[in-house]
Design a protein around this motif. Structure first.
Motif, PDB file in Angstrom:
ATOM      1  N   GLY A 150     106.101  18.226  40.394  1.00 44.93           N
ATOM      2  CA  GLY A 150     105.857  17.438  39.127  1.00 44.93           C
ATOM      3  C   GLY A 150     104.516  17.982  38.239  1.00 44.93           C
ATOM      4  N   ILE A 151     104.600  18.046  37.072  1.00 45.47           N
ATOM      5  CA  ILE A 151     103.387  18.365  36.236  1.00 45.47           C
ATOM      6  C   ILE A 151     103.110  17.540  35.385  1.00 45.47           C
ATOM      7  CG2 ILE A 151     102.739  20.109  34.438  1.00 45.47           C
ATOM      8  CD1 ILE A 151     103.297  21.601  37.058  1.00 45.47           C
ATOM      9  N   LYS A 154     100.698  13.161  34.830  1.00 42.81           N
ATOM     10  CA  LYS A 154      99.918  13.368  35.885  1.00 42.81           C
ATOM     11  C   LYS A 154     100.513  12.386  37.163  1.00 42.81           C
ATOM     12  CE  LYS A 154      96.770  16.284  34.392  1.00 42.81           C
ATOM     13  NZ  LYS A 154      97.280  16.457  33.042  1.00 42.81           N
ATOM     14  N   LEU A 155     100.845  11.104  36.722  1.00 39.78           N
ATOM     15  CA  LEU A 155     101.172  10.143  37.793  1.00 39.78           C
ATOM     16  C   LEU A 155     102.732  10.579  38.636  1.00 39.78           C
ATOM     17  CD1 LEU A 155     104.103   8.328  36.746  1.00 39.78           C
ATOM     18  CD2 LEU A 155     102.372   7.583  35.117  1.00 39.78           C
ATOM     19  N   ILE A 156     103.177  11.566  38.120  1.00 41.27           N
ATOM     20  CA  ILE A 156     104.309  12.247  38.932  1.00 41.27           C
ATOM     21  C   ILE A 156     104.118  13.304  39.857  1.00 41.27           C
ATOM     22  CG2 ILE A 156     105.900  11.623  37.008  1.00 41.27           C
ATOM     23  CD1 ILE A 156     106.293  14.638  36.832  1.00 41.27           C
ATOM     24  N   ARG A 157     102.759  13.442  39.945  1.00 41.87           N
ATOM     25  CA  ARG A 157     102.291  14.750  40.659  1.00 41.87           C
ATOM     26  C   ARG A 157     102.102  14.141  42.031  1.00 41.87           C
ATOM     27  NH1 ARG A 157      98.220  18.713  37.698  1.00 41.87           N
ATOM     28  NH2 ARG A 157      99.136  18.985  35.638  1.00 41.87           N
ATOM     29  N   ASP A 158     102.095  14.936  43.091  1.00 46.74           N
ATOM     30  CA  ASP A 158     101.865  14.640  44.428  1.00 46.74           C
ATOM     31  C   ASP A 158     100.822  15.485  45.101  1.00 46.74           C
ATOM     32  OD1 ASP A 158     101.657  14.394  47.157  1.00 46.74           O
ATOM     33  OD2 ASP A 158     103.712  13.992  47.580  1.00 46.74           O
ATOM     34  N   PRO A 159      99.562  15.459  44.972  1.00 48.61           N
ATOM     35  CA  PRO A 159      98.459  16.321  45.217  1.00 48.61           C
ATOM     36  C   PRO A 159      98.497  16.974  46.692  1.00 48.61           C
ATOM     37  CG  PRO A 159      97.534  14.095  44.252  1.00 48.61           C
ATOM     38  CD  PRO A 159      98.995  14.052  44.608  1.00 48.61           C
ATOM     39  N   LYS A 160      99.168  16.189  47.351  1.00 55.67           N
ATOM     40  CA  LYS A 160      99.348  16.848  48.999  1.00 55.67           C
ATOM     41  C   LYS A 160     100.237  18.097  48.760  1.00 55.67           C
ATOM     42  CE  LYS A 160     100.893  13.428  50.927  1.00 55.67           C
ATOM     43  NZ  LYS A 160     101.249  12.457  49.900  1.00 55.67           N
ATOM     44  N   LEU A 161     101.082  18.159  47.729  1.00 52.41           N
ATOM     45  CA  LEU A 161     102.098  19.370  47.839  1.00 52.41           C
ATOM     46  C   LEU A 161     101.738  20.467  47.074  1.00 52.41           C
ATOM     47  CD1 LEU A 161     105.106  17.174  47.270  1.00 52.41           C
ATOM     48  CD2 LEU A 161     104.252  18.105  49.414  1.00 52.41           C
ATOM     49  N   VAL A 210     108.241  14.459  30.387  1.00 52.37           N
ATOM     50  CA  VAL A 210     108.190  14.569  31.654  1.00 52.37           C
ATOM     51  C   VAL A 210     108.487  16.216  31.874  1.00 52.37           C
ATOM     52  CG1 VAL A 210     109.144  14.319  33.957  1.00 52.37           C
ATOM     53  CG2 VAL A 210     108.938  12.424  32.501  1.00 52.37           C
ATOM     54  N   GLN A 211     107.410  16.872  32.687  1.00 56.86           N
ATOM     55  CA  GLN A 211     107.569  18.330  32.914  1.00 56.86           C
ATOM     56  C   GLN A 211     107.390  18.654  34.199  1.00 56.86           C
ATOM     57  OE1 GLN A 211     104.854  20.462  30.392  1.00 56.86           O
ATOM     58  NE2 GLN A 211     105.223  22.584  31.204  1.00 56.86           N
ATOM     59  N   ALA A 212     108.313  19.394  34.723  1.00 56.63           N
ATOM     60  CA  ALA A 212     107.984  19.801  36.144  1.00 56.63           C
ATOM     61  C   ALA A 212     108.561  21.313  36.239  1.00 56.63           C
ATOM     62  CB  ALA A 212     109.443  19.055  36.900  1.00 56.63           C
ATOM     63  N   ILE A 213     108.043  22.105  37.221  1.00 52.43           N
ATOM     64  CA  ILE A 213     108.330  23.317  37.315  1.00 52.43           C
ATOM     65  C   ILE A 213     109.007  23.633  38.636  1.00 52.43           C
ATOM     66  CG2 ILE A 213     105.970  23.919  38.396  1.00 52.43           C
ATOM     67  CD1 ILE A 213     105.844  26.505  37.163  1.00 52.43           C
ATOM     68  N   ARG A 214     109.821  24.600  38.970  1.00 52.76           N
ATOM     69  CA  ARG A 214     110.487  25.010  40.203  1.00 52.76           C
ATOM     70  C   ARG A 214     110.421  26.497  40.350  1.00 52.76           C
ATOM     71  NH1 ARG A 214     116.059  22.964  40.498  1.00 52.76           N
ATOM     72  NH2 ARG A 214     116.678  25.073  39.986  1.00 52.76           N
TER      73      ARG A 214
END
Length: 365
Positions: A150-151, A154-161, A210-214
């Motif tokens: 998740g990009i 910021k709240l959708i990010r999971d820093p551990k990943l 909302v923006q995400a990258i795969r």
């Protein structure tokens, strides 16, 4: 890509296809072998004919020359309505950045499995390393390894990943995603204009998009006629932006006139497709299109995909401009967060997820 986790589910053993290719190069486990009606034909996989997906020149759209811009807007509108896909050239994103992004993505996939597994994609979720959209122990698997993040916001990010290796990975993803976000905003402006709408209508409606990258990596497969790299689906986003690695096999196929046709990437272009969100907002005038990925016997394939969608709290439904007596409302109003959760908690199965939003239209006698 909704960040909302779901109840733990049983998915059974999932082979890592890179490891499978390395240790048992000729073996294809049963879970990867598709039913007869899903398999790509050898002709399609081996010698795909060219596919004339329209090409849109962003520099002409932004030229400031009315005649040139209007002509390109018309071409963009035709591409959206007739294909749901187009390739955008002269997008102004630095080609060196695209090359570095491709390199760092490939470097990540080439890491030892133990290192990549530090960032696991938990069953039923869509961030991390692994396979998404798997919900049962007997479900057919895609010949693909994925890494998704998740990009924005910021709240959708999971820093551990977010991986520490390669060391430049995070910084490049940030820079790349910022540039692609600008591209999505520009394209949506001109897509709105092609519909006769104000250029900023989607930006205002989507709020903080909302923006995400795969990143998808498809190793060579000894029997590309038995497997799929990625199951047929449409995207739940508003826009999807695809960068294909240079030298990769041709893997993307779209369903056009009930036939699977391959998309040959134009040099230095992004492949863009309309998502379910735009189909709903335009009441079906611009439709999302089913697409899939196939594999190659000798070549690998890398793709970097960005999904751009409305904020989760936005209410969506057909816009008034596209509803009248001859075009009744085909979709109900719904919360985009609810649809996003519905999308990521169901396996990829054509356009079935869009049934969530459809309304039954009664034929009058």
């Amino acid at each position: 890509m909704s960040p909302v986790p779901i109840t733990p589910i049983r998915v059974g053993h999932i082979d890592d296809v890179q490891e499978l290719r390395r240790s048992k190069p000729m073996k294809i486990p049963t879970r990867f072998v598709r039913d007869m009606d899903e398999r790509p034909t050898l002709e399609t996989v081996a010698l795909p004919p060219p596919c004339a997906v329209p090409v849109v020149d962003l520099s002409k759209l932004m030229s400031g020359k009315k005649d040139m811009s209007n002509a390109e807007i018309s071409q963009l509108g035709a591409a959206c309505q007739e294909w749901g896909f187009f390739q955008v050239v002269n997008h102004s994103i630095d080609l060196g950045l695209l090359e570095r992004m491709e390199e760092v993505a490939k470097d990540f996939f080439m890491l030892p499995l133990k290192e990549k597994q530090k960032y696991p994609m938990a069953p039923g979720t869509v961030q991390g390393y692994g396979q998404a959209f798997v919900f049962s122990e007997d479900q057919k698997l895609d010949w693909c390894n994925m890494f998704a993040l998740g990009i924005e916001p910021k709240l959708i990010r999971d820093p551990k990943l977010w991986p520490k290796s390669p060391p430049e990975f995070s910084e490049l993803v940030e820079t790349y995603s910022m540039e692609v976000r600008k591209l999505c905003q520009s394209l949506l402006k001109y897509i709105a204009m092609s519909l006769g709408l104000r250029g900023d209508v989607f930006e205002e409606m989507f709020r903080v998009a909302v923006q995400a990258i795969r990143m998808n990596y498809y190793p060579p497969c000894p029997r590309p006629d038995l497997v799929l790299g990625l199951s047929p689906h449409s995207d739940g986003s508003a826009l999807t932006v695809l960068q294909q690695g240079k030298g990769s096999s041709v893997g993307l196929q779209i369903l056009k006139d009930n036939k699977w046709v391959p998309v040959h990437p134009f040099p230095n272009a992004f492949v863009i497709n309309i998502g379910d969100t735009i189909e709903v907002l335009t009441n079906g005038k611009y439709k999302s299109v089913e697409h899939r990925a196939v594999t190659h016997m000798e070549k690998d394939r890398l793709s970097i995909v960005t999904f751009y969608a409305p904020s989760y709290d936005v209410e969506l439904g057909p816009m008034a401009e596209f509803v009248d007596k001859s075009n009744p409302c085909r979709y109900r109003r719904y919360n985009h967060g609810e649809y996003s959760k519905h999308y990521v908690t169901n396996k990829l199965q054509g356009k079935k997820t869009l049934e969530f939003a459809k309304v039954q239209i009664e034929n009058s006698i």
